[in-house]
Design an enzyme around this catalytic site. Structure first.
Site, PDB file in Angstrom:
ATOM      1  N   HIS A 153     -10.695   9.809  32.212  1.00 14.56           N
ATOM      2  CA  HIS A 153     -11.611   8.761  31.730  1.00 14.56           C
ATOM      3  C   HIS A 153     -10.905   7.397  31.664  1.00 14.56           C
ATOM      4  CE1 HIS A 153     -14.079  12.195  30.254  1.00 14.56           C
ATOM      5  NE2 HIS A 153     -12.889  12.683  29.931  1.00 14.56           N
ATOM      6  N   SER A 274      -3.813 -18.229  44.449  1.00 14.12           N
ATOM      7  CA  SER A 274      -5.110 -18.858  44.213  1.00 14.12           C
ATOM      8  C   SER A 274      -5.008 -20.334  44.567  1.00 14.12           C
ATOM      9  CB  SER A 274      -5.473 -18.695  42.740  1.00 14.12           C
ATOM     10  OG  SER A 274      -6.371 -19.716  42.346  1.00 14.12           O
ATOM     11  N   LYS A 280      -1.393 -17.364  39.868  1.00 20.37           N
ATOM     12  CA  LYS A 280      -2.022 -16.110  40.288  1.00 20.37           C
ATOM     13  C   LYS A 280      -1.304 -15.382  41.424  1.00 20.37           C
ATOM     14  CE  LYS A 280      -5.424 -14.379  39.255  1.00 20.37           C
ATOM     15  NZ  LYS A 280      -6.872 -14.482  39.285  1.00 20.37           N
ATOM     16  N   GLU A 287      -8.009  -4.766  47.338  1.00 20.40           N
ATOM     17  CA  GLU A 287      -9.447  -4.951  47.091  1.00 20.40           C
ATOM     18  C   GLU A 287     -10.251  -4.755  48.365  1.00 20.40           C
ATOM     19  OE1 GLU A 287     -10.037  -8.468  44.148  1.00 20.40           O
ATOM     20  OE2 GLU A 287      -8.078  -8.714  45.069  1.00 20.40           O
TER      21      GLU A 287
END
Ligand code: ARG
Length: 456
Positions: A153, A274, A280, A287
């Site tokens: 979980h 970024s 970043k 992704e």
């Protein structure tokens, strides 16, 4: 090609919906391979002369030369790859080219080309998945006893080792390879010689073309041969399952590289910055791998819908079979390569993972098991007592091993100080020696087994 029956030209919109050369040119090499095998067989059976076959073979080699050099003139007016190649062949060798299509139809031709194309891709996938497995195995071998929390979980459950976690994916990708292998075995039959749908009166030798093209046997039913596309559906479904596995690993990398987790880091090679936030570092490759499954599973659904309800034998609907497969396979190749790159690139942060492995009362099950083993409690009672101890630790803001013996004894008076031995994450993983368990000794054995398997 069918000027005998027709006197008018097709409308522009008819051309536009009918033309497939824009995408089926990917099968150009397979089409030449199929034609060369077919012509040799026609000559062997005396259906065309050896002289004509020699001219056809030479012409097809010249066509192949142009295809490979990137100079082949793909033309919309010839509709698809089959007619384009035949047209180009007749420009090279004249009307002898017209003998190539004896005892053949585009229906068995396209079915053959597409099978050859899919088969070539499946062979490539086997190698690229093996490459990914080797990268994961490399991490597993270096981290047979690196601690990390195991989750259920996405809540800390029990400590595991990073090597064990990596090998879980090695197993999954191993099954993906065997699915592709099964698929390849089932699809490796030749449709060539089924002709339009009913076979042909010419004395063709389907065994000869089948073995020339590396198939195991000719397909036994001509109607099935020209209308079957389950090989493409099956290949897409294998691809879709494999992409699902990739997306799970990708998601873990996204989670692990977050500041909150900080379990692993990726180098500049597999991250991006970024344009506005100078601090970043984003896991874009992970992704995108996570996202590719959308296209790949979408392709499976798309082709399933195309094939659903089609009567036998060939229908032009089936020209819509190729683009989903081409697109899905390109996406899968890229995703596999990107994941192999990330798997080799990532560096685990051992200190953070070890800290997390010991957090959130992750050894509570070890405590319950100790109560069963040492005090002879039934597991359900041990579970309950451990729950009370966890609640007590939580109230005091302590970890289990930080509780005093007196506190433990307030729940179960028979508890003695031997209990502290089982409360560390190291001891927890070391104790899990059951077959398939996470103990470092097991992980070493499994890594050794995979090293041998992946060596060949
Ligand atoms: N371009 C066609 C396809 O991909 C080739 C087969 C055409 N056959 C036919 N009977 N029109 O399906």
């Amino acid at each position: 090609m069918w000027g005998g029956r027709f006197s008018d030209k097709p409308s522009d919109i008819m051309q536009a919906i009918n033309v497939s050369i824009g995408f089926d040119k990917h099968m150009a090499e397979q089409d030449v391979r199929g034609s060369k095998a077919h012509a040799d067989m026609l000559a062997m059976g005396g259906i065309i002369t050896d002289t004509d076959n020699a001219a056809i073979q030479q012409g097809l080699d010249d066509v192949l030369g142009e295809i490979r050099a990137g100079t082949f003139p793909y033309r919309d007016e010839f509709e698809d790859i089959h007619l384009n190649i035949e047209a180009r062949l007749s420009e090279f060798i004249g009307e002898t080219a017209g003998r190539l299509h004896t005892a053949r139809s585009r229906n068995d031709q396209v079915a053959t080309d597409f099978r050859l194309w899919v088969r070539d891709q499946l062979d490539g996938f086997d190698e690229s998945i093996a490459h990914l497995q080797r990268a994961l195995l490399g991490q597993a071998k270096s981290h047979t006893d690196t601690l990390m929390p195991g989750f259920t979980h996405l809540q800390v459950a029990q400590p595991v080792t990073f090597g064990h976690h990596m090998l879980a994916y090695v197993e999954m990708f191993g099954r993906d390879r065997s699915r592709f292998t099964d698929c390849r075995r089932r699809m490796n039959e030749s449709p060539l010689g089924a002709a339009a749908l009913a076979g042909t009166p010419y004395p063709i030798d389907r065994d000869m073309t089948s073995s020339a093209l590396g198939f195991d046997a000719p397909m036994a039913n001509s109607l099935d041969a020209v209308s079957a596309r389950d090989f493409a559906l099956e290949a897409l479904s294998c691809a879709s399952i494999c992409a699902t596995h990739l997306s799970r690993l990708a998601e873990e990398i996204v989670i692990w590289t977050s500041t909150q987790f900080a379990f692993v880091s990726l180098s500049d090679k597999f991250t991006t910055g970024s344009s506005i936030m100078p601090q970043k570092r984003n896991p874009d490759a992970a992704e995108l791998v996570r996202a590719k499954v959308g296209r790949i599973s979408g392709a499976l659904v798309s082709l399933t819908m195309v094939m659903k309800g089609l009567p036998l034998a060939y229908s032009k609907d089936m020209q819509e079979d190729k683009e989903p497969v081409f697109e899905a396979f390109a996406a899968l190749s890229l995703a596999l390569a990107a994941m192999a790159g990330m798997a080799a690139d990532l560096t685990p942060n051992k200190a953070n993972m070890a800290k997390a492995a010991g957090s959130a009362f992750s050894t509570a099950t070890d405590l319950a098991d100790w109560l069963v083993r040492e005090l002879g409690l039934p597991f359900r009672q041990a579970h309950h007592a451990t729950g009370e101890i966890v609640a007590l630790a939580e109230r005091q803001g302590k970890a289990l091993h930080e509780l005093s013996l007196a506190d433990m004894q307030s729940v179960k008076p028979q508890i003695h100080d031997g209990v502290y031995d089982v409360l560390s994450a190291e001891n927890s993983v070391a104790s899990r020696t059951s077959y398939g368990g996470t103990a470092p000794v097991n992980v070493k054995v499994q890594a050794g087994i995979w090293r041998k398997r992946l060596a060949d």
